[in-house]
Design a protein around this motif. Sequence first.
Motif, PDB file in Angstrom:
ATOM      1  N   PHE A  80      -0.714  -3.292 -16.058  1.00 31.02           N
ATOM      2  CA  PHE A  80      -1.207  -4.676 -16.089  1.00 31.02           C
ATOM      3  C   PHE A  80      -0.609  -5.541 -14.984  1.00 31.02           C
ATOM      4  N   HIS A  81       0.229  -4.954 -14.125  1.00 30.90           N
ATOM      5  CA  HIS A  81       0.862  -5.717 -13.056  1.00 30.90           C
ATOM      6  C   HIS A  81       0.043  -5.656 -11.774  1.00 30.90           C
ATOM      7  N   GLU A  86      -1.495  -8.394  -3.742  1.00 28.37           N
ATOM      8  CA  GLU A  86      -2.133  -9.507  -4.428  1.00 28.37           C
ATOM      9  C   GLU A  86      -1.121 -10.555  -4.867  1.00 28.37           C
ATOM     10  N   ASP A  87       0.093 -10.128  -5.157  1.00 28.28           N
ATOM     11  CA  ASP A  87       1.111 -11.052  -5.654  1.00 28.28           C
ATOM     12  C   ASP A  87       2.491 -10.516  -5.281  1.00 28.28           C
ATOM     13  N   LYS A  88       3.139 -11.166  -4.317  1.00 31.08           N
ATOM     14  CA  LYS A  88       4.447 -10.687  -3.861  1.00 31.08           C
ATOM     15  C   LYS A  88       5.527 -10.847  -4.927  1.00 31.08           C
ATOM     16  N   ASP A  89       5.218 -11.617  -5.991  1.00 37.24           N
ATOM     17  CA  ASP A  89       6.171 -11.788  -7.091  1.00 37.24           C
ATOM     18  C   ASP A  89       5.796 -10.952  -8.318  1.00 37.24           C
ATOM     19  N   SER A  90       4.900 -10.009  -8.150  1.00 36.48           N
ATOM     20  CA  SER A  90       4.505  -9.128  -9.246  1.00 36.48           C
ATOM     21  C   SER A  90       5.716  -8.379  -9.780  1.00 36.48           C
ATOM     22  N   PRO A  91       5.760  -8.101 -11.082  1.00 37.63           N
ATOM     23  CA  PRO A  91       6.859  -7.295 -11.635  1.00 37.63           C
ATOM     24  C   PRO A  91       6.981  -5.924 -10.972  1.00 37.63           C
ATOM     25  N   SER A  92       5.888  -5.448 -10.340  1.00 36.24           N
ATOM     26  CA  SER A  92       5.924  -4.155  -9.657  1.00 36.24           C
ATOM     27  C   SER A  92       6.320  -4.277  -8.189  1.00 36.24           C
ATOM     28  N   ALA A  93       6.482  -5.501  -7.701  1.00 34.60           N
ATOM     29  CA  ALA A  93       6.848  -5.706  -6.298  1.00 34.60           C
ATOM     30  C   ALA A  93       8.331  -5.425  -6.078  1.00 34.60           C
ATOM     31  N   SER A  97       7.590  -7.020  -0.534  1.00 36.46           N
ATOM     32  CA  SER A  97       6.617  -6.240   0.237  1.00 36.46           C
ATOM     33  C   SER A  97       6.499  -4.796  -0.249  1.00 36.46           C
ATOM     34  N   GLY A  98       7.509  -4.263  -0.921  1.00 32.55           N
ATOM     35  CA  GLY A  98       7.411  -2.927  -1.519  1.00 32.55           C
ATOM     36  C   GLY A  98       6.656  -2.997  -2.834  1.00 32.55           C
ATOM     37  N   CYS A  99       6.268  -1.834  -3.369  1.00 32.73           N
ATOM     38  CA  CYS A  99       5.447  -1.870  -4.583  1.00 32.73           C
ATOM     39  C   CYS A  99       5.516  -0.557  -5.350  1.00 32.73           C
ATOM     40  N   THR A 100       5.469  -0.670  -6.675  1.00 34.25           N
ATOM     41  CA  THR A 100       5.371   0.498  -7.557  1.00 34.25           C
ATOM     42  C   THR A 100       4.318   0.242  -8.648  1.00 34.25           C
ATOM     43  N   CYS A 101       3.213  -0.417  -8.265  1.00 36.34           N
ATOM     44  CA  CYS A 101       2.194  -0.775  -9.252  1.00 36.34           C
ATOM     45  C   CYS A 101       1.319   0.419  -9.612  1.00 36.34           C
TER      46      CYS A 101
END
Length: 243
Positions: A80-81, A86-93, A97-101
């Motif tokens: 759901f993240h 789309e959102d640099k403050d996502s819980p998956s960010a 700039s990195g990501c684990t969504c």
Amino acid sequence: MTYEPRDLNLTDPEKGYLHFVLYTEARRGHASSSLNARVEIDASQAVTPRFQEWHGRLEPCEPNAMHCSLVVPAQIPSLFHPCVAEDKDSPSAIAGSGCTCRQTFYDPDFGLPVIAEHFKHAGTGGTDRWSYTTYAPLELRPDDTFSSFITGRGLFWARTAKGLLSILPQQHGLGYNLGYSGGGPHALAAYLTQLARNEGGPTPAGTRYEDAHPAIVAWTQSTAAERGTNELSLSDLQSMMAS
């Protein structure tokens, strides 16, 4: 668990419904498929033309219970993240700039869920890759006829007479493989044998090992079969069985 071909009408393109058997262990928080085999596609496999063809028809959707069955419970919130793009403050960010969504899709031709897992290092010039998890169908669609089998980079596909590309139908616990003497090549040979015997018509996954034709077993166990991309038409399979 036993089943008949009539139980395997997995999808109706107009109604979009799916018959799916879920296996659960509530005490352990475990839920997964009871019949459909889980298929994991890593980033190196996702560059193949067949994968790109299949991926091109996937449609994004909201996460549902079937997507949740493809991940362990601790990973469900990540479905759901939003992506860092789309959102640099996502819980998956990671560090903006990195990501684990994880992004959720479905295959509109079979109704099966697909999860795309993102792994991106923070900053520029680092790793940025996607891997995928889905379920294989248990059979081609009711009005489809098998035309050819395609394999490459450890992925197994079926092409129908109408040109539709599908992950090769596979039953849970009967994984496919190539290039050695073992269960994986034997399970694959058994299913290809049954497709050929059925003239490409309705063929549920889960053919018994002992029903595999020796010539097809010899091919799936050969080292040549695991190299590069191979394609066998229905007539090729039938010719192998006739020789």
